[in-house]
Design an enzyme around this catalytic site. Sequence first.
Site, PDB file in Angstrom:
ATOM      1  N   ASP A  83       0.811  -1.211   0.000  1.00 16.47           N
ATOM      2  CA  ASP A  83       0.000   0.000   0.000  1.00 16.47           C
ATOM      3  C   ASP A  83       0.851   1.271   0.000  1.00 16.47           C
ATOM      4  OD1 ASP A  83      -2.498   1.275   0.160  1.00 16.47           O
ATOM      5  OD2 ASP A  83      -2.435   1.375   2.345  1.00 16.47           O
ATOM      6  N   HIS A 177      -6.996  10.619   5.865  1.00 16.77           N
ATOM      7  CA  HIS A 177      -6.215   9.609   6.570  1.00 16.77           C
ATOM      8  C   HIS A 177      -6.068   9.912   8.066  1.00 16.77           C
ATOM      9  CE1 HIS A 177      -4.305   8.397   2.591  1.00 16.77           C
ATOM     10  NE2 HIS A 177      -4.663   7.244   3.122  1.00 16.77           N
ATOM     11  N   HIS A 205      -9.867   5.611   0.541  1.00 18.00           N
ATOM     12  CA  HIS A 205      -8.821   5.600   1.578  1.00 18.00           C
ATOM     13  C   HIS A 205      -9.307   6.400   2.783  1.00 18.00           C
ATOM     14  CE1 HIS A 205      -5.061   4.076  -0.535  1.00 18.00           C
ATOM     15  NE2 HIS A 205      -6.030   3.931  -1.422  1.00 18.00           N
ATOM     16  N   GLY A 206      -8.573   6.254   3.873  1.00 14.86           N
ATOM     17  CA  GLY A 206      -8.907   7.035   5.060  1.00 14.86           C
ATOM     18  C   GLY A 206     -10.287   6.709   5.597  1.00 14.86           C
ATOM     19  N   ASN A 227     -10.340   1.054   2.386  1.00 17.47           N
ATOM     20  CA  ASN A 227      -9.100   0.932   3.155  1.00 17.47           C
ATOM     21  C   ASN A 227      -9.279   1.437   4.586  1.00 17.47           C
ATOM     22  OD1 ASN A 227      -7.990   0.191   0.712  1.00 17.47           O
ATOM     23  ND2 ASN A 227      -6.334   1.683   0.786  1.00 17.47           N
TER      24      ASN A 227
HETATM   25  O1  G3H Z   1      -4.246   3.105   2.733  1.00 20.44           O
HETATM   26  C1  G3H Z   1      -4.698   2.985   3.881  1.00 20.44           C
HETATM   27  C2  G3H Z   1      -5.787   3.778   4.379  1.00 20.44           C
HETATM   28  O2  G3H Z   1      -6.160   4.783   3.549  1.00 20.44           O
HETATM   29  C3  G3H Z   1      -6.143   3.787   5.801  1.00 20.44           C
HETATM   30  O3  G3H Z   1      -6.549   5.050   6.258  1.00 20.44           O
HETATM   31  O4  G3H Z   1      -5.814   4.801   8.612  1.00 20.44           O
HETATM   32  O5  G3H Z   1      -7.330   6.630   7.949  1.00 20.44           O
HETATM   33  O6  G3H Z   1      -8.157   4.294   7.975  1.00 20.44           O
HETATM   34  P1  G3H Z   1      -6.987   5.209   7.800  1.00 20.44           P
HETATM   35 ZN    ZN Z   2      -4.477   5.324   2.202  1.00 14.78          ZN
END
Ligand code: G3H
Ligand code: ZN
Length: 282
Positions: A83, A177, A205-206, A227
């Site tokens: 990732d 994130h 993401h995030g 994610n």
């Molecule tokens: O690529 C990984 C993620 O985007 C995780 O994001 O830690 O905010 O859930 P997060």
């Molecule tokens: Zn991410």
Amino acid sequence: MFAPTGDLVATAAAARTAIGAFNVITIEHAEAIVAGAEAAGLPVILQVSENAVRFHHGRLAPIAAAARSIAEAADVPVGLHLDHVESDELLAQAAPNGFGSVMYDASRLPYAGNVAATAAAVARCRTAGLWVESELGEIGGKGGAHAFGARTDPGEAAAFVAATGVDALAVAVGSSHAMTTRSARLDHDLIGRLAVAVPVPLVLHGSSGVPDEELREAVRGGMAKINIGTALNTAFTGTVRSALGEQPDLVDPRRYLASARIAMAETVRAALRVLNSGVTTA
Ligand code: G3H
Ligand code: ZN
């Protein structure tokens, strides 16, 4: 059992659900993610970020071998994804270390540079047999450099996919994130327009900061890979903090890591149920 990421994402997209992809930092994370997926009876993706590799003294092989082995022993299909890769050197290590896919992240570059770097990475990944995700329109919060207001333009996203040949696209739609509260509000109108414009699966993401109902609506709108990282660390660290606070004499790490692993597994199980709530009651 191990499964190719591309198959897991394609199956989820076809069913109008999403595959959960969770970040692995320690072996306990990988064990918990698989335990949560098994409890839900659903497939899952283990993902190791470039930042996590940096934490492991820059060495990918040990954590990759552990994650791959845990994936192979699982009762449900488990993908293995590298990732937020920015380093070409790390990219070259993905396939030899058992990964089925990578997220190549050139999103810090201006559009033309992102296209050129991503297209070159896709060419290398094709040779290695890797499925490739990339990102357009920076998702807020990473490194503190980006705002919640970051958004991906649908027309630019379609052009980016055509120019690079990526298999999936991470888009900026309101998540950020590393949030420790679940207060993000997504731009669902934009998700709908991106789903129409972009011919490959969309990735969010995030997602730790996104409430359940927002996640459900994002999946209904076309997000196929979700994610989640920080939510596991919130569960892990909260559990360890309580255990150590309540038992000042505790010294055996297995005692508090076991509790932390259970808490992470429950977080994964609950999230997977949300992502699949349209089709499963597991
Ligand atoms: O690529 C990984 C993620 O985007 C995780 O994001 O830690 O905010 O859930 P997060
Ligand atoms: Zn991410």
